[in-house]
Design an enzyme around this catalytic site. Sequence first.
Site: not given
Length: 396
Positions: A127-129, A244, A381-383
Amino acid sequence: MDLNYTSEDLAFRDHVRAFLAANLPADLQQKVRKHLRMSKDDYVRWHKILARQGWVAPAWPVEFGGAGWTPVQRHIWEEECARAGTPPVLPFGVNMVAPVIMAFGNDAQKAHYLPRILSCEDWWCQGYSEPGAGSDLASLKTTAVRDGEHYIVNGQKTWTTLAQHADMIFCLVRTDSGVRKQEGISFLLIDMHAPGVTVRPIIMLDEDHEVNEVFFDNVKVPVQNLIGQENKGWTYAKYLLGHERTGIAAVGRSKRELASLKKLAAAQSKNGRPLMEDPLFAAKVATLEIELMALEMTVLRVLAQANTAPGPEASVLKVRGTDIQQTLSELMVEAVGPLALPFDPDYLEGAAGHAVSGEDDAAPLASHYFNFRKTSIYGGSNEIQRNIITQMILGL
């Protein structure tokens, strides 16, 4: 770091191969190799096979049920599982919340939760995003207000993978809104069967039910389910994300997919010759293989740093690993061309005797391609990962 396997490592590899040959169910192997969908029972069945062997959580310390393997042995294990085509051990319990409980939980929490994670008695989700708090996770708005011996939780989580099966969710919640946003977050373990928890499916483009929205409406959570200290959850969240991101690299799986790509390309023709003999396509595959080899060396270097928490190098692994995974899925679709177009959910679900028009190996590839667009987003995200690399490694 010695890049050559010792005789003991080779003997261990043979032992692992023999175990997988004897214990991996053929139907699960076929689903993995053909990119078909896995059910809850599929994941649980494989988890319990490994649990009986004592190999379901090889990175855990021995005192908690780990296998006591060296970093190289763990790498061999991951590579051999990927080569054989095993289902993954879902990371939410074993590789994500468990390290947090071990590092920051109290003795009672360790004694209660860790054995249940090992046995798969509890299925966990993350439960993060939240809507409006994805890459900027510290902006989360789900609240937990202390009321005696409970917290009262209200809010919403989204993109919650496989929450429809979950018994427990580890959640980031806001316990103090009067401080800097990173400093008012706590880490709670919440029973998914508690009154006030609602799970709603998010059906994706390929009609799969993989992710969900989770709503909390005055959910009572015992104070004893708080991990560590109140308002220190951001520290625990970063620790979890490091574990992760390291796992997201998935070198073994990419090596298996690379072999599948070569097989697919060899079976296709261009101008009367196998596609793998086309110089432009062969150059793409060769470039990808070189990048995968470099990633594997980086993973081995990280594994060699025994007994240290993942640092910014986890972001490097996450970025390069997911870039490679996405390129693999792109080249598979490019290799088979129109044969990737048929879409048949019954086939993807593994319906007995069910086939599609065209090549069976090609049929799931468009769905696989679209699903793997997510890998550069989840886990941070990769950014965002590139920003972490810039700040923590380059000092910019």
